[in-house]
Design a protein around this motif. Structure first.
Motif, PDB file in Angstrom:
ATOM      1  N   PRO A 135      24.529 -11.764  -5.366  1.00  0.00           N
ATOM      2  CA  PRO A 135      24.691 -13.360  -4.520  1.00  0.00           C
ATOM      3  C   PRO A 135      23.199 -13.893  -4.599  1.00  0.00           C
ATOM      4  O   PRO A 135      22.194 -13.381  -4.671  1.00  0.00           O
ATOM      5  CB  PRO A 135      24.949 -12.921  -3.034  1.00  0.00           C
ATOM      6  N   ALA A 136      23.219 -15.157  -5.115  1.00  0.00           N
ATOM      7  CA  ALA A 136      21.839 -15.924  -5.100  1.00  0.00           C
ATOM      8  C   ALA A 136      21.529 -16.291  -3.922  1.00  0.00           C
ATOM      9  O   ALA A 136      22.477 -16.272  -2.589  1.00  0.00           O
ATOM     10  CB  ALA A 136      22.048 -17.080  -5.988  1.00  0.00           C
ATOM     11  N   GLY A 137      20.165 -16.669  -3.610  1.00  0.00           N
ATOM     12  CA  GLY A 137      19.700 -17.266  -2.299  1.00  0.00           C
ATOM     13  C   GLY A 137      19.099 -16.367  -1.456  1.00  0.00           C
ATOM     14  O   GLY A 137      18.494 -16.843  -0.387  1.00  0.00           O
ATOM     15  N   ASP A 138      19.101 -15.078  -1.899  1.00  0.00           N
ATOM     16  CA  ASP A 138      18.422 -14.322  -0.733  1.00  0.00           C
ATOM     17  C   ASP A 138      16.993 -13.742  -1.436  1.00  0.00           C
ATOM     18  O   ASP A 138      16.717 -14.100  -2.632  1.00  0.00           O
ATOM     19  CB  ASP A 138      19.398 -13.071  -0.318  1.00  0.00           C
ATOM     20  N   THR A 139      16.214 -12.974  -0.764  1.00  0.00           N
ATOM     21  CA  THR A 139      14.948 -12.622  -0.967  1.00  0.00           C
ATOM     22  C   THR A 139      15.083 -11.009  -0.952  1.00  0.00           C
ATOM     23  O   THR A 139      15.313 -10.283  -0.177  1.00  0.00           O
ATOM     24  CB  THR A 139      13.832 -12.797   0.033  1.00  0.00           C
ATOM     25  N   LEU A 140      14.556 -10.580  -1.961  1.00  0.00           N
ATOM     26  CA  LEU A 140      14.266  -9.102  -2.261  1.00  0.00           C
ATOM     27  C   LEU A 140      13.082  -8.544  -1.402  1.00  0.00           C
ATOM     28  O   LEU A 140      12.140  -9.371  -1.425  1.00  0.00           O
ATOM     29  CB  LEU A 140      14.210  -8.731  -3.646  1.00  0.00           C
TER      30      LEU A 140
END
Length: 474
Positions: free
Chosen positions: A34-39
Motif C-alpha cells: 500500500p502506498a502512502g506509509d513510511t518504512l
C-alpha cells in the motif's frame, strides 16, 4: 630514539589498512505494498534505541543505510502495520523481497547477511505464522504433565531446526546464542502462562503439582542479565513477556490477596529463583506489581510497603508510585474521568451527556486484531439491550479518521444504542483511564461512577449480559 625498520614497516602497513565497516545496507522491493506509509527500522536496546525512516518508491523499492553498528544487531522492520524481525552486521548488504498480501510466506533475502535473516523468516513461518504452526505449539487445555511434555517437545523441535539450518548455512555464534536464549524464554513463558490460559479456557482452576514451577531451575535466572544485553526489540520483548508471565509463578490463582503478609512470600519466591541478584529481583517484582495494577489494585496497595522496603531501583519505584496513584483515582465507585470527543458524524459527545444510562465503554482500534475479533460479538451484545438505558461507547485510539470511518461502515458497527468516538493523537483519554492494553472494557453506572474497569468482553456472552443487567439494576 631508534625504532627498528620492521616496527616502522608494520606501523605504516597498519595505517594503510581500511577501517572495518560500521554500516549495513538494507534494500528491497515490496510487491503490491500500500502506498502512502513510511518504512521504518528500529534497533538498539533500552534508552539508546534508534529509528530510521525511508520512503518507498512508487515502484515499491527502498534502500536504507544503518550506520554505527559495532556488532550484529536485531533490527525491527515496519511498513503499513506489518513487521519483520531482521539481523544486521557491520558490512552487510541485504536485499529483501516480498509480496505484501502474502507478507510472511513470501519474505526472501539475498546478499551478504542473508543467511541469518532467512533463518528468522523461515523459523517464524514454521513456528509462529504458518498454517501448521498453531497445532505444533503447546495446548493449554491439557493437564500440567501433558503441558510440560508438549512445551519440551516444541522447544526441542525449534532447537533442532536451528541446528539443521546452521549446519547448512553459516550463522554468527552470537546470533545462535541469542536465538537459543529466546527459545528458552519462550518455553518458560508457555509454562508460566499455562495456569491462566487453562483457567480461561477450561473455566476452572488447574491442579498444579507442588513441583510444577521447578522448570525455572533450568533457566540461568541467577545470571538473568544475559537475557537482556544489547539485543534490541526482539530480545527485549522476550524478556518483558517472561517477566509479565512470571506473575503466574508468584500468584498462580491470578489475583493478589489484600493480605500484606503475601508480599514477603512473593519476595521469598523471587529470591529463590533469581538468587543473590537484587537488580533482577527488582526488575521482576516491579513488573509483577505493575502487571497486577489492573486486576488486583487492592493487592498491590497491600504489597506496596514491602515493595518500598526491598526495592533498590529508584526508577521502578517512581513508576509504580505514579501509576498506583493514578489507578487509585479510577478505581471502583470513583467518578469516571470526563471526556468530550467527536463522534463519527462530527457531533461532540461527552460522558456527562450519557448521565442516566449505563455505559459499556470499549477502548479499541482498527489496527488491533483482538479488538476486531470482538466486534461480531459486540454487535450481538448491543442487540440484546436495544431500547434499554445502556449506551455502548466505542473510543477508537490511534486511528486516522478515514480508516476509522471506513471500518465503521464496512463492518456495520454503528447502531442507535452505540456511540462511536475517536481519540485523536495527543488526546489523553486512554491515559486518564489508565488503558494499558486493547481492547479494554469498562462499565460505568448511571451516576457516572465506575462499576468495574475489567468488564466482561462481548465474547463472554452470558457473563457480559449478566454484568450489564446487574449495572442496570444497581
Amino acid at each position: 630514539m631508534f625504532f627498528p625498520l620492521s616496527t616502522l614497516v608494520v606501523g605504516a602497513a597498519l595505517r594503510l589498512l581500511p577501517a572495518p565497516p560500521t554500516t549495513a545496507t538494507l534494500s528491497g522491493h515490496l510487491d503490491h505494498a500500500p502506498a502512502g506509509d513510511t518504512l521504518r527500522l528500529a534497533y538498539g536496546a533500552h534508552q539508546g534505541r534508534q529509528q530510521l525512516r525511508a520512503v518507498l518508491s512508487p515502484t515499491g523499492d527502498f534502500t536504507v543505510k544503518v550506520p554505527d553498528l559495532q556488532a550484529g544487531t536485531p533490527v525491527d522492520f515496519y511498513y503499513a502495520r506489518q513487521h519483520a524481525s531482521l539481523y544486521l552486521q557491520p558490512g552487510d548488504n541485504v536485499r529483501m523481497t516480498l509480496d505484501f498480501p502474502a507478507f510472511d510466506e513470501s519474505l526472501r533475502f539475498t546478499g551478504r547477511g542473508a543467511d541469518a535473516n532467512t533463518y528468522l523468516a523461515e523459523s517464524l513461518w514454521q513456528f509462529e505464522f504458518g498454517p501448521g504452526s498453531a497445532a505444533a505449539r503447546p495446548q493449554p487445555t491439557t493437564t500440567p504433565a501433558q503441558m510440560r511434555q508438549q512445551a519440551d517437545a516444541f522447544r526441542q523441535t525449534r532447537r533442532a531446526f536451528l541446528a539443521s539450518y546452521a549446519k547448512a548455512h553459516p550463522l554468527p555464534a552470537d546470533f545462535q546464542r541469542a536465538e537459543l536464549l529466546d527459545m528458552d524464554l519462550g518455553w518458560a513463558v508457555a509454562l508460566l502462562e499455562y495456569p491462566g490460559a487453562y483457567r480461561s479456557l477450561a473455566k476452572q482452576e488447574p491442579v498444579l503439582p507442588a513441583t510444577y514451577f521447578d522448570f525455572l531451575q533450568q533457566l540461568p535466572l541467577q545470571q538473568f542479565d544475559q537475557y537482556l544485553g544489547e539485543r534490541g526489540g526482539k530480545g527485549n520483548t522476550a524478556v518483558m513477556r517472561f517477566l509479565s508471565s512470571y506473575a503466574n509463578r508468584l500468584a498462580p490463582g491470578g489475583l493478589l490477596s489484600a493480605d500484606p503478609a503475601e508480599a514477603p512470600r512473593h519476595y521469598a519466591l523471587a529470591r529463590a529463583d533469581f538468587g543473590p541478584n537484587p537488580a533482577s529481583i527488582d526488575r521482576a517484582m516491579s513488573q509483577f506489581y505493575l502487571w497486577k495494577l489492573d486486576s488486583s489494585l487492592d493487592g498491590v496497595v497491600a504489597a506496596y510497603p514491602t515493595f518500598r522496603a526491598h526495592n533498590r531501583d529508584s526508577t521502578a519505584a517512581r513508576t509504580l508510585r505514579l501509576l498506583l496513584r493514578q489507578q487509585l483515582a479510577v478505581r471502583e465507585a470513583m467518578p469516571a474521568p470526563a471526556f468530550e470527543l467527536l463522534d463519527h458524524t462530527g457531533k461532540k459527545v461527552s460522558l456527562q451527556d450519557l448521565r442516566g444510562k449505563v455505559v459499556y465503554l470499549d477502548f479499541w482500534g482498527t489496527w488491533c486484531k483482538p479488538c476486531m475479533q470482538e466486534m461480531p460479538a459486540s454487535i450481538e451484545l448491543k442487540k440484546k439491550f436495544e431500547g434499554r438505558d445502556v449506551a455502548f461507547v466505542f473510543i477508537s485510539v490511534g486511528d486516522k479518521e478515514d480508516k476509522w470511518q471506513k471500518v465503521l461502515a464496512t463492518e456495520r458497527l454503528t447502531s442507535p444504542n452505540s456511540v462511536h468516538l475517536r481519540s485523536p493523537e495527543g488526546n489523553d483519554v486512554a491515559n486518564r483511564y489508565q488503558v494499558t492494553g486493547y481492547p479494554t472494557y469498562w462499565l460505568i453506572g448511571r451516576d457516572g461512577r465506575i462499576i468495574t474497569r475489567i468488564a466482561p468482553r462481548p465474547s463472554a456472552g452470558p457473563e457480559a449480559v449478566a454484568a450489564i443487567n446487574a449495572a442496570l439494576a444497581g
